[in-house]
Design a protein around this motif. Structure first.
Motif, short mmCIF file in Angstrom:
data_model
loop_
_atom_site.label_atom_id
_atom_site.label_comp_id
_atom_site.label_asym_id
_atom_site.label_seq_id
_atom_site.Cartn_x
_atom_site.Cartn_y
_atom_site.Cartn_z
N ILE A 189 0.87 -1.19 0.00
CA ILE A 189 0.00 0.00 0.00
C ILE A 189 0.89 1.23 0.00
CG2 ILE A 189 -1.78 1.30 1.27
CD1 ILE A 189 -2.64 -1.36 2.55
N GLU A 190 0.63 2.14 -0.93
CA GLU A 190 1.39 3.39 -1.04
C GLU A 190 1.13 4.24 0.21
OE1 GLU A 190 4.13 4.40 -2.42
OE2 GLU A 190 3.33 3.83 -4.40
N ASP A 226 -4.48 3.97 4.89
CA ASP A 226 -5.05 3.56 3.61
C ASP A 226 -4.26 4.17 2.47
OD1 ASP A 226 -7.08 2.08 4.78
OD2 ASP A 226 -8.33 3.87 5.06
N GLY A 227 -4.45 3.62 1.28
CA GLY A 227 -3.77 4.18 0.11
C GLY A 227 -3.96 3.29 -1.10
N GLN A 228 -3.18 3.59 -2.15
CA GLN A 228 -3.30 2.80 -3.38
C GLN A 228 -2.45 1.53 -3.29
OE1 GLN A 228 -2.42 4.92 -6.94
NE2 GLN A 228 -4.41 5.94 -6.96
N MET A 229 -2.96 0.47 -3.90
CA MET A 229 -2.25 -0.80 -3.90
C MET A 229 -1.04 -0.71 -4.84
SD MET A 229 -4.15 -2.81 -1.95
CE MET A 229 -3.66 -4.48 -2.39
N ASP A 233 -3.00 -3.45 -8.58
CA ASP A 233 -2.22 -2.21 -8.48
C ASP A 233 -3.08 -1.00 -8.84
OD1 ASP A 233 0.00 -3.47 -7.64
OD2 ASP A 233 1.15 -3.27 -9.50
N GLY A 234 -2.91 0.08 -8.07
CA GLY A 234 -3.61 1.32 -8.39
C GLY A 234 -4.97 1.43 -7.74
N MET A 235 -5.46 0.30 -7.23
CA MET A 235 -6.78 0.31 -6.60
C MET A 235 -6.67 0.82 -5.16
SD MET A 235 -9.22 -3.03 -6.62
CE MET A 235 -9.30 -3.19 -8.39
N ASP A 236 -7.72 1.49 -4.69
CA ASP A 236 -7.80 1.88 -3.28
C ASP A 236 -7.80 0.60 -2.42
OD1 ASP A 236 -8.78 3.99 -1.11
OD2 ASP A 236 -10.05 2.20 -0.92
N ASN A 237 -7.01 0.55 -1.34
CA ASN A 237 -6.87 -0.72 -0.61
C ASN A 237 -8.18 -1.24 -0.02
OD1 ASN A 237 -6.53 1.45 1.40
ND2 ASN A 237 -6.13 -0.20 2.84
N GLU A 258 -11.21 -0.79 -1.32
CA GLU A 258 -11.97 -1.42 -2.41
C GLU A 258 -11.33 -2.76 -2.79
OE1 GLU A 258 -12.18 1.43 -5.62
OE2 GLU A 258 -12.91 2.94 -4.20
#
Ligand SMILES: [Zn+2]
Length: 536
Positions: free
Chosen positions: A100-101, A110-113, A120-124, A126
């Motif tokens: 997670i970024e 929380d952050g982007q995968m 990748d790029g998805m909200d963690n 979601e």
């Protein structure tokens, strides 16, 4: 990562070292093993498992901080995003891979995968659902919910509480007291103070009894039940309080229950509310009641803050109700708390606010002192309409929405109207009604004013009912003429159009009598005032 108690540990590795590790871990409690600050221990089992998402091999370790009661007792560690996993991985030289970024590791926000392939790029957040859905579609997994229940100790070493109706017999063990000897009542004891054993143990005459089974000497249980036991079902007894034969009759209880409305602070949501629901579900399963849920509706009031802060002793911003009760009275203090905002919301305490509410209550009391000896009655006045409006508003605000703040505001409006119309022919009724309406929030003053006006106790008379005909306050009186002569006066909605006013005037039976058979030459409408029909 696998818990020491997991049944598969020894199948994966049954070396002496692993056996000793498991034995050691089992001697500690779950709370000790799971504590944040405890140094993590573990042993690699020399085996790997396949990550079902990307096919990579992951080492398997047994670790004491993985608890058997958590999920299945075997977990996927996330060292980059969990503090305990991070510490453990550092100690054992395991790979720490960010997925997670975000900020520096271990990052638990929380952050982007990232480093997560197709996710990748998805909200963690979601991604949680997406990964589970994907595993399901691949036939590799499915979501489950694990419930965790803590053990609950029912007994207490206290005098106050219901005796536990069992006796201890040396040969029969624990024996239930037979039904015809129930209830077991508390003995009188001189000293209630705890002394490392239950105060009941001191009542030797009471403790010494005989075994219901073998008649040998036996001893009563000296612990009592926690008060939560009583609060979890007392409302059933309230439904059938005079029943001498049983705790309750199912038909009676089924007739009254469930409770329409439960009101309590949020702390009840996980304590009393949950216990009571467990009790009801168990009693329903046993066939003693015919419903599963004891409370139909839950209302949880908000918290009162001061200057936007949670009140606390250390901040020195607490409000002591007794201080305000002394200065303004219990009614003003109580009414103010209910007036700050909707009780469901958090609200901010203000000393100015309580002064305003205290003044309002004083004004009502003064109005009662100045009230005319009796009402002249007669035609509805704006004050009479306002009174019925207030009855309707307070009834709906309290009954449907628990909106005590807008209900109090409505009574305030009524009291203002009373002071502007002291000589109104309906003033006494208005003051009496204000007393009824304020009674739920300011009971002392409400009852006093009601008694002054009527000589009756407000709680013994029915709640007032609005006169629906007087609720349409926005009407005016339309003069209806035929050839310039007054023939009728009718009530017309204030917002009626010119055409509507003409139509309503024509419907008047008195007008119809005069129009009948005659030719209408023209109609004059003065909106808001009169309609004149000119006929030949
Ligand atoms: Zn026995």
């Amino acid at each position: 990562m696998i818990a020491p108690e997991h049944p598969d540990v020894l199948k994966l590795n049954d070396s002496q070292e692993v056996r000793e590790y498991i034995a050691r871990a089992k001697r500690e409690s779950a709370a000790e093993r799971g504590a944040e600050d405890k140094e993590k221990t573990g042993i690699p089992l020399g085996r790997t498992v396949t990550n079902p998402v990307n096919g990579e091999q992951i080492p398997v370790l047994v670790a004491d901080y993985v608890l058997m009661e958590y999920g299945t007792g075997a977990i996927m560690a996330v060292p980059a995003h969990d503090e305990r996993d991070f510490e453990f991985a550092g100690k054992f030289g395991l790979e720490i891979r960010r997925v997670i970024e975000g900020e520096e590791l271990p990052y638990t926000g929380d952050g982007q995968m990232v480093n997560s392939g197709r996710f990748d790029g998805m909200d963690n957040r979601e991604a949680f659902d997406e990964i589970v859905t994907w595993l399901g579609s691949e036939g590799k997994g499915k979501p489950t919910i694990n419930y965790k229940l803590r053990d609950w100790l029912l007994s207490r070493q206290r005098y106050w509480g219901c005796p536990i109706p069992v006796v201890h017999c040396e040969s029969c063990g624990i024996v239930a007291v037979p039904e015809d000897q129930l209830p077991v009542e508390l003995p009188d004891v001189e000293d209630y103070a705890p002394k490392g054993k239950s105060p009941l143990a001191a009542a030797e005459d009471w403790v010494a009894t005989e075994c219901p089974k073998c008649r040998a000497a036996a001893r009563r249980e000296t612990d009592t039940m926690d008060t939560f036991v009583d609060s979890s079902w007392y409302f059933l007894r309230y439904c059938d309080p005079h029943n001498e034969d049983a705790a309750w009759d199912r038909a009676v209880v089924d007739g009254w229950m469930p409770v329409d409305q439960y009101i309590g602070g949020i702390e009840h949501a996980i304590l009393h509310l949950m216990y009571a629901r467990f009790f009801m579900k168990a009693l329903a399963d046993l066939g003693h009641i015919g419903f599963q849920e004891p409370f139909a509706r839950l209302f949880t009031q908000g918290m009162i803050t001061r200057d936007g802060d949670k009140m606390s002793k250390s901040k020195g911003n607490t409000v002591s109700p007794s201080e305000y009760v002394e200065r303004y009275g219990a009614d003003a203090t109580r009414a103010y708390i209910l007036f700050i905002g909707h009780p469901v919301d958090d609200a901010d305490w203000s000393d100015q606010g309580i002064t305003g509410v205290a003044n309002f209550l004083s004004r009502l009391y003064r109005a009662a002192g100045d009230a005319p000896a009796e009402d002249a009655g007669g035609e509805p006045t704006p004050l009479l309409r306002k009174t019925h409006w207030a009855i309707d508003k307070v009834t709906r605000d309290l009954g449907e929405r628990f909106a005590t703040h807008t209900a109090i505001a409505a009574v305030m409006e009524l009291v203002n109207e009373i002071h502007r119309n002291r000589d109104d022919p309906h003033a006494r009724f208005a003051i009496t009604t204000a007393a009824s309406l304020v009674f739920p929030v300011a009971p002392h003053l409400g009852a006093e004013v009601y008694d002054l006006m009527t000589g009756e106790r407000v709680w013994e008379v029915p709640w007032p009912e609005p006169n629906r005909d007087l609720l349409v306050a926005d009407t005016f009186e339309l003069v209806v003429q035929v050839n310039g002569k007054l023939r009728d006066r009718i009530e017309v909605p204030a917002d009626a159009s010119k055409e509507e006013q003409e139509r309503l005037a024509r419907q008047s039976p008195k007008v119809e009598d005069h129009l009948n058979g005659r030719q209408l030459a023209k109609t004059v409408v003065v909106p808001g005032k009169l309609v004149n029909f000119v006929v030949r």
